[in-house]
Design a protein around this motif. Structure first.
Motif, mmCIF file in Angstrom:
data_model
loop_
_atom_site.group_PDB
_atom_site.id
_atom_site.type_symbol
_atom_site.label_atom_id
_atom_site.label_comp_id
_atom_site.label_asym_id
_atom_site.label_seq_id
_atom_site.Cartn_x
_atom_site.Cartn_y
_atom_site.Cartn_z
ATOM 1 N N GLN A 251 0.815 -1.202 0.000
ATOM 2 C CA GLN A 251 0.000 0.000 0.000
ATOM 3 C C GLN A 251 0.853 1.258 0.000
ATOM 4 O OE1 GLN A 251 -2.395 -0.899 3.482
ATOM 5 N NE2 GLN A 251 -4.132 -1.484 2.186
ATOM 6 N N ARG A 252 2.025 1.174 0.577
ATOM 7 C CA ARG A 252 2.931 2.310 0.616
ATOM 8 C C ARG A 252 4.158 2.020 -0.243
ATOM 9 N NH1 ARG A 252 3.082 4.025 7.056
ATOM 10 N NH2 ARG A 252 0.830 4.461 7.279
ATOM 11 N N GLY A 253 4.433 2.916 -1.117
ATOM 12 C CA GLY A 253 5.609 2.760 -1.965
ATOM 13 C C GLY A 253 5.336 2.093 -3.291
ATOM 14 N N GLY A 254 4.307 1.252 -3.358
ATOM 15 C CA GLY A 254 3.954 0.606 -4.612
ATOM 16 C C GLY A 254 4.855 -0.536 -5.025
ATOM 17 N N LYS A 255 5.751 -0.982 -4.142
ATOM 18 C CA LYS A 255 6.600 -2.105 -4.476
ATOM 19 C C LYS A 255 5.862 -3.425 -4.286
ATOM 20 C CE LYS A 255 10.993 0.157 -3.335
ATOM 21 N NZ LYS A 255 12.241 0.066 -2.532
ATOM 22 N N LEU A 256 6.333 -4.453 -4.976
ATOM 23 C CA LEU A 256 5.711 -5.770 -4.865
ATOM 24 C C LEU A 256 5.875 -6.307 -3.449
ATOM 25 C CD1 LEU A 256 6.836 -7.437 -8.215
ATOM 26 C CD2 LEU A 256 4.581 -6.529 -7.662
ATOM 27 N N ASP A 257 4.797 -6.854 -2.929
ATOM 28 C CA ASP A 257 4.815 -7.454 -1.600
ATOM 29 C C ASP A 257 5.251 -8.907 -1.749
ATOM 30 O OD1 ASP A 257 4.265 -8.484 0.941
ATOM 31 O OD2 ASP A 257 2.648 -7.039 1.260
ATOM 32 N N ALA B 245 -10.314 -19.264 -1.628
ATOM 33 C CA ALA B 245 -9.146 -19.578 -0.804
ATOM 34 C C ALA B 245 -9.080 -18.679 0.415
ATOM 35 C CB ALA B 245 -7.873 -19.442 -1.637
ATOM 36 N N VAL B 246 -9.436 -17.419 0.258
ATOM 37 C CA VAL B 246 -9.458 -16.498 1.393
ATOM 38 C C VAL B 246 -10.578 -16.866 2.355
ATOM 39 C CG1 VAL B 246 -9.771 -14.089 2.081
ATOM 40 C CG2 VAL B 246 -8.374 -14.655 0.078
ATOM 41 N N LEU B 247 -11.768 -17.180 1.805
ATOM 42 C CA LEU B 247 -12.893 -17.534 2.665
ATOM 43 C C LEU B 247 -12.637 -18.827 3.435
ATOM 44 C CD1 LEU B 247 -15.903 -16.674 0.302
ATOM 45 C CD2 LEU B 247 -15.045 -15.342 2.246
ATOM 46 N N ALA B 248 -11.918 -19.768 2.825
ATOM 47 C CA ALA B 248 -11.639 -21.046 3.480
ATOM 48 C C ALA B 248 -10.457 -20.977 4.432
ATOM 49 C CB ALA B 248 -11.397 -22.123 2.425
ATOM 50 N N GLY B 249 -9.739 -19.869 4.461
ATOM 51 C CA GLY B 249 -8.590 -19.746 5.346
ATOM 52 C C GLY B 249 -7.312 -20.312 4.785
ATOM 53 N N ALA B 250 -7.307 -20.708 3.514
ATOM 54 C CA ALA B 250 -6.079 -21.216 2.908
ATOM 55 C C ALA B 250 -5.080 -20.096 2.660
ATOM 56 C CB ALA B 250 -6.396 -21.936 1.594
ATOM 57 N N LEU B 251 -5.575 -18.870 2.553
ATOM 58 C CA LEU B 251 -4.731 -17.691 2.397
ATOM 59 C C LEU B 251 -5.077 -16.696 3.494
ATOM 60 C CD1 LEU B 251 -4.807 -17.057 -1.478
ATOM 61 C CD2 LEU B 251 -2.891 -17.922 -0.126
ATOM 62 N N GLU B 252 -4.057 -16.107 4.079
ATOM 63 C CA GLU B 252 -4.259 -15.103 5.120
ATOM 64 C C GLU B 252 -4.033 -13.717 4.529
ATOM 65 O OE1 GLU B 252 -1.762 -15.953 8.402
ATOM 66 O OE2 GLU B 252 -2.635 -17.930 8.809
ATOM 67 N N LEU B 253 -5.116 -13.136 4.057
ATOM 68 C CA LEU B 253 -5.082 -11.798 3.470
ATOM 69 C C LEU B 253 -6.104 -10.950 4.212
ATOM 70 C CD1 LEU B 253 -5.023 -12.821 -0.311
ATOM 71 C CD2 LEU B 253 -3.076 -12.443 1.207
ATOM 72 N N PRO B 254 -5.718 -10.303 5.311
ATOM 73 C CA PRO B 254 -6.692 -9.621 6.188
ATOM 74 C C PRO B 254 -7.501 -8.534 5.496
ATOM 75 C CG PRO B 254 -4.556 -9.864 7.273
ATOM 76 C CD PRO B 254 -4.347 -10.224 5.842
ATOM 77 N N THR B 255 -6.911 -7.809 4.552
ATOM 78 C CA THR B 255 -7.602 -6.680 3.917
ATOM 79 C C THR B 255 -8.185 -7.041 2.554
ATOM 80 O OG1 THR B 255 -5.534 -5.909 2.912
ATOM 81 C CG2 THR B 255 -6.097 -5.060 5.106
ATOM 82 N N TYR B 256 -8.366 -8.337 2.292
ATOM 83 C CA TYR B 256 -8.840 -8.739 0.965
ATOM 84 C C TYR B 256 -10.247 -8.218 0.686
ATOM 85 C CZ TYR B 256 -10.435 -11.657 -2.895
ATOM 86 O OH TYR B 256 -10.951 -12.075 -4.087
ATOM 87 N N GLN B 257 -11.147 -8.351 1.639
ATOM 88 C CA GLN B 257 -12.537 -7.927 1.405
ATOM 89 C C GLN B 257 -12.635 -6.428 1.164
ATOM 90 O OE1 GLN B 257 -14.842 -10.078 0.938
ATOM 91 N NE2 GLN B 257 -13.608 -11.855 1.555
ATOM 92 N N ALA B 258 -11.738 -5.661 1.726
ATOM 93 C CA ALA B 258 -11.784 -4.218 1.546
ATOM 94 C C ALA B 258 -11.230 -3.783 0.197
ATOM 95 C CB ALA B 258 -11.018 -3.524 2.675
#
Length: 510
Positions: free
Chosen positions: A95-101, A397-410
């Motif tokens: 979100q800050r800097g625009g670099k790949l996470d 995958a996010v809904l099932a918890g296979a991926l932990e992406l806290p801000t995905y829904q937003a």
């Protein structure tokens, strides 16, 4: 005066009696005895397809089964579009800097690779995702279309994501179904329920393959169809006309030629065998021997090489002239294969594997033209199939918890960013191509990432990491090579020994 007027009336044409001939604006629309047999149609795309789709599809499959060149054409397109795999490269940025996470991208790529195993991504558990993609492209070319059903809410195998794919042949979509539309303006078109804008809403599938008649458990009339919402179906096809609903086999324009070529090859083979079978015919006063060439009171004839046949008294042999003009088969074969290549969208060399008629320039031009066509197919595969599957998989995958992406829904769009690495192509002359690539990178016309992708779908980041590990390992083992990583042209030029330099002229004469 009366005689003069009568004479003028005979020679002066009457404007009312002569009708001007109407001419069309285009010669291609002229109707004459030369174009009397030119049959045309004013039907829509679906109207023309509906009456021919089954026959085209079945004939295309027969040619694929029995004609080597047709089989190789489909294999060549599949190999060039998909290759061994199509790799996912997640492009989530901070979100800050625009670099790949890097942490999130690695997490997504590991989960995607794990789901891509055969027991997880395929409902039948037979195909991994790469093989699934290859089979979808092969069916797309052979039958003109391919349908993939998205199965949500069920986990297969060891998958942590409740999502899988089902590959369906185009025969499963009932083109003869005519049900009741749900809303005004909607209509069923060859098994697809379309709204007033032509957007698919539902698909009418057979519960079993209509040609699967040799097995038991045939469905009843009530259970004959399965209706699937359009959001759960991916329809992979080439829609070449506006309003087209179903796809047409890619060999449609070359089917007749390939059928005639198949018959011509068989006739040539029979003629060659018959003309090369040297036989002897014997006529004696006694006639044929008892039982010679007779089975069940009927004579049995064949064209076995070296065979000896006995004739009855009075019988004679008339052998047809089996000689044919030499050198005609190969030019005819090349002409037919060029027609097939033009119809299916490849070069003659790609289909026939015959490079005897080409040189370096023509081979390179043919290769580049094929690559552009394959890139267009790769783009369509990415937009219609890969992006759609990846979006659905990521959500579940996010809904099932296979991926932990806290801000995905937003902000889901930030996490959906991805790049697909397709296969690359080799070069006809590697030395010239590498030199051209080097100049393009140095001049800024291309990036190293573009060059690596054209070479074989390699990720630049992985390449640089692997290269760094290679250099470190060579240094640890005290190995020296004649390559210098990161050197500029001025750095690679050998230095001149100071002692060998000529003395500078100070302007004094000796």
């Amino acid at each position: 005066m009366g005689i003069v007027n009568a004479w003028n009336a005979l020679w002066e044409p009457n404007p009312k009696a002569i009708k001007p001939q109407k001419k069309r604006a285009f010669a291609g629309a002229e109707v004459s005895r030369l174009t009397a047999g030119w049959n045309t149609s004013v039907q829509s795309a679906d109207s023309e397809i509906k009456g021919s789709l089954k026959k085209l599809r079945n004939r295309s499959r027969q040619l694929t089964r029995d004609v080597d060149y047709c089989r190789n054409a489909i294999r060549a397109i599949t190999d060039n579009v998909v290759g061994t795999s199509v790799r996912l490269q997640a492009q989530v940025r901070k979100q800050r800097g625009g670099k790949l996470d890097q942490r999130i991208n690695d997490q997504i790529e590991r989960a995607w690779k794990k789901w891509g195993h055969a027991d997880s991504c395929d409902v039948a558990g037979k195909l991994c995702f790469d093989d699934f993609t290859r089979q979808a492209v092969s069916a797309w070319v052979e039958s003109g279309e391919c349908l993939i059903r998205l199965i949500r809410g069920k986990q297969f195998g060891d998958s942590e994501v409740p999502f899988a794919l089902q590959l369906l042949e185009s025969d499963m979509l009932d083109e003869d179904y005519q049900g009741k539309a749900q809303k005004k303006g909607w209509e069923w078109r060859m098994g697809v329920l379309c709204d007033q804008w032509g957007r698919p809403q539902k698909y009418s599938f057979f519960s079993r393959h209509p040609g699967d008649t040799l097995f038991v458990n045939q469905p009843t009339a009530e259970d004959r169809h399965i209706f699937v919402d359009a959001k759960d179906v991916i329809h992979l096809a080439r829609f070449e006309r506006p309003g087209q609903t179903r796809g047409v086999p890619w060999m449609a324009s070359a089917i007749q030629r390939m059928h005639h070529l198949e018959g011509y090859e068989s006739a040539e083979l029979v003629r060659a065998r018959a003309s090369s079978a040297l036989m002897a015919w014997v006529q004696s006063p006694e006639g044929e021997l008892s039982g010679d060439g007779v089975t069940d009171d009927e004579r049995v004839y064949d064209m076995s090489p070296g065979a000896i046949r006995y004739l009855a008294p009075g019988e004679s042999v008339h052998v047809p002239n089996l000689d044919a003009p030499d050198g005609q088969f190969e030019p005819f074969l090349r002409a037919m294969l060029r027609a097939l290549a033009a119809g299916i969208g490849c070069s003659y060399e790609t289909i026939s594997r015959d490079y005897s008629q080409t040189n370096y320039s023509s081979s390179r031009l043919s290769l580049l033209q094929d690559q552009e066509a394959f890139k267009a197919l790769q783009y369509q595969l990415k937009e219609v199939f890969l992006e759609r599957v990846y979006k659905e998989w990521l959500e579940l995958a996010v809904l099932a918890g296979a991926l932990e992406l806290p801000t995905y829904q937003a902000e889901p769009n930030r996490f959906r960013m991805a790049k697909w690495l397709f296969r690359g192509w080799g070069w006809v002359d590697p030395m010239k191509e590498v030199q051209a690539m080097e100049k393009a990178v140095r001049c800024g016309f291309k990036t190293q990432s573009q060059v690596l992708q054209e070479m074989g779908g390699t990720d630049l980041e992985e390449f640089l990491v692997a290269r760094k590990n290679e250099i470190d390992l060579a240094e640890a083992l005290n190995l020296k090579f004649d390559t210098e990583v990161g050197a500029t042209p001025t750095q690679t030029v050998s230095k001149v020994d100071e002692t060998s330099k000529p003395e500078e002229d100070d302007g004094e004469q000796t």
